[in-house]
Scaffold this active site. Structure first.
Site, PDB file in Angstrom:
ATOM      1  N   ASN A 113      37.123  37.574  40.111  1.00 20.24           N
ATOM      2  CA  ASN A 113      36.982  36.690  41.273  1.00 20.24           C
ATOM      3  C   ASN A 113      37.983  35.541  41.266  1.00 20.24           C
ATOM      4  O   ASN A 113      38.281  34.972  42.317  1.00 20.24           O
ATOM      5  CB  ASN A 113      35.559  36.139  41.314  1.00 20.24           C
ATOM      6  CG  ASN A 113      35.361  35.110  42.401  1.00 20.24           C
ATOM      7  OD1 ASN A 113      35.444  35.420  43.589  1.00 20.24           O
ATOM      8  ND2 ASN A 113      35.110  33.867  42.007  1.00 20.24           N
ATOM      9  N   LYS A 147      41.687  45.428  32.015  1.00 19.79           N
ATOM     10  CA  LYS A 147      42.100  45.937  30.697  1.00 19.79           C
ATOM     11  C   LYS A 147      41.045  45.670  29.630  1.00 19.79           C
ATOM     12  O   LYS A 147      40.592  46.597  28.937  1.00 19.79           O
ATOM     13  CB  LYS A 147      43.425  45.288  30.303  1.00 19.79           C
ATOM     14  CG  LYS A 147      43.927  45.657  28.918  1.00 19.79           C
ATOM     15  CD  LYS A 147      45.253  44.949  28.631  1.00 19.79           C
ATOM     16  CE  LYS A 147      45.772  45.249  27.233  1.00 19.79           C
ATOM     17  NZ  LYS A 147      47.091  44.590  26.998  1.00 19.79           N
ATOM     18  N   TYR A 180      50.225  35.216  48.516  1.00 25.47           N
ATOM     19  CA  TYR A 180      48.814  35.576  48.529  1.00 25.47           C
ATOM     20  C   TYR A 180      48.631  37.003  49.037  1.00 25.47           C
ATOM     21  O   TYR A 180      47.907  37.811  48.435  1.00 25.47           O
ATOM     22  CB  TYR A 180      48.052  34.593  49.412  1.00 25.47           C
ATOM     23  CG  TYR A 180      46.558  34.785  49.414  1.00 25.47           C
ATOM     24  CD1 TYR A 180      45.778  34.352  48.344  1.00 25.47           C
ATOM     25  CD2 TYR A 180      45.906  35.394  50.491  1.00 25.47           C
ATOM     26  CE1 TYR A 180      44.398  34.522  48.341  1.00 25.47           C
ATOM     27  CE2 TYR A 180      44.536  35.566  50.496  1.00 25.47           C
ATOM     28  CZ  TYR A 180      43.787  35.126  49.420  1.00 25.47           C
ATOM     29  OH  TYR A 180      42.421  35.298  49.412  1.00 25.47           O
ATOM     30  N   LYS A 184      47.215  40.296  46.968  1.00 25.15           N
ATOM     31  CA  LYS A 184      46.000  40.998  47.371  1.00 25.15           C
ATOM     32  C   LYS A 184      46.286  42.444  47.769  1.00 25.15           C
ATOM     33  O   LYS A 184      45.444  43.332  47.565  1.00 25.15           O
ATOM     34  CB  LYS A 184      45.310  40.245  48.512  1.00 25.15           C
ATOM     35  CG  LYS A 184      44.785  38.867  48.116  1.00 25.15           C
ATOM     36  CD  LYS A 184      43.759  38.937  46.990  1.00 25.15           C
ATOM     37  CE  LYS A 184      43.154  37.574  46.696  1.00 25.15           C
ATOM     38  NZ  LYS A 184      42.142  37.621  45.612  1.00 25.15           N
ATOM     39  N   THR A 215      34.616  28.585  52.038  1.00 19.98           N
ATOM     40  CA  THR A 215      34.315  28.002  50.744  1.00 19.98           C
ATOM     41  C   THR A 215      35.082  26.685  50.655  1.00 19.98           C
ATOM     42  O   THR A 215      35.669  26.227  51.644  1.00 19.98           O
ATOM     43  CB  THR A 215      34.790  28.944  49.627  1.00 19.98           C
ATOM     44  OG1 THR A 215      36.206  29.156  49.797  1.00 19.98           O
ATOM     45  CG2 THR A 215      34.092  30.295  49.706  1.00 19.98           C
TER      46      THR A 215
END
Length: 284
Positions: A113, A147, A180, A184, A215
């Site tokens: 996240n 990983k 960004y 993504k 947020t």
């Protein structure tokens, strides 16, 4: 954890690590609350302190916020622990996975996240170091999480769930957000490759792709793009709502619900997917 019945009782007793979970009103906090409600034992991680000019203290989850969130989840009956982790540091990511196994006895769920969405400039003005920070946290950090989580899950021999938090920018381009968007989009490719490699180990790997959610980071983005577009805040938000078929921006709860579903037995045959949670705004 509450008087409400769990929707996914099979999750009770599972162990999850959530990176970037130290911001108030963030996606990490809400996913932690939902999983704890389902009986999952949760390890919350975040950097906890400033880590350079591009990762200032006011843009990351502080140790104080992390502990406050954990305390509230405990007060509500959840089983939660905290661990400081900079996802840019392999040794710290590996240590977070080991902490979960040592503290709770297992690692069943890993949620990537942690992300940076506040370093935005036009391509011709984008600072190289800011580009590197965004790609580092958003993509390299997810790679490291996959990983070391996968190593732990393989050692246990019982499979697991890895969930990456993408974005509408995983599917579509946005001006002033080249780094960004690139990070993504890259997360989608990483998800697909990891799903193919880890499927034989009964580890599913999926990405959740929400549209805009207000947020703390989302509020900054609202202010930034309101100024950049010259619309002002109210007009910018009005236009956002108008292009979403369900008529509103996303909520943290929307992502938390998708997360719980992907962790559940109902999603046991889903892997390599990039699930839009966007009210119909994104349908690629």
């Amino acid at each position: 954890m509450t008087e409400l019945a769990s929707k996914y009782p099979e999750l009770s007793g599972k162990v999850a690590v959530i990176t970037g979970a130290g911001r108030r009103q963030g996606l990490g906090e809400m996913m932690a609350r939902r999983l704890a409600f389902e009986g999952v034992k949760v390890v919350l991680t975040d950097i906890g302190a400033a880590a350079g000019d591009n990762l200032p203290a006011n843009a990351i989850g502080t140790s104080e916020e992390l502990e406050q969130i954990a305390a509230e989840i405990r007060d509500a009956g959840g089983d939660v622990a905290t661990f400081a982790c900079n996802v840019l540091e392999p040794s710290e990511v590996e240590a977070a996975a080991e902490f979960a196994r040592r503290h709770f006895g297992a690692l069943d769920i890993w949620i990537n996240n942690a992300g940076v969405g506040y370093l935005m400039q036009p391509i011709v003005e984008m600072d190289d170091d800011k580009w590197d920070t965004v790609l580092g946290v958003n993509l390299r950090g997810a790679f490291l999480g996959i990983k070391y989580a996968a190593r732990a899950m393989i050692a246990q021999g019982r499979g697991g769930r890895i969930i990456n938090i993408g974005s509408q920018a995983s599917k579509s381009g946005f001006p002033h957000a080249s780094a960004y968007t690139a990070s993504k989009h890259g997360l989608v490719g990483l998800t697909r490759s990891a799903a193919m490699e880890l499927g034989p180990e009964k580890i599913t790997v999926n990405t959740i792709c929400p549209n805009h959610i207000t947020t703390g980071l989302g509020a900054w983005q609202n202010a930034h793009f309101s100024e950049v577009t010259g619309k002002g805040h109210d007009k910018y938000m009005e236009d956002m709502r108008a292009r979403i078929p369900l008529g509103r921006p996303g909520l943290q709860e929307d992502v938390a619900k998708a997360c719980a579903f992907l962790c559940s037995d109902e999603a046991s045959y889903i892997t390599g997917e990039s699930m839009n949670v966007s009210g119909g705004e994104e349908y690629h």
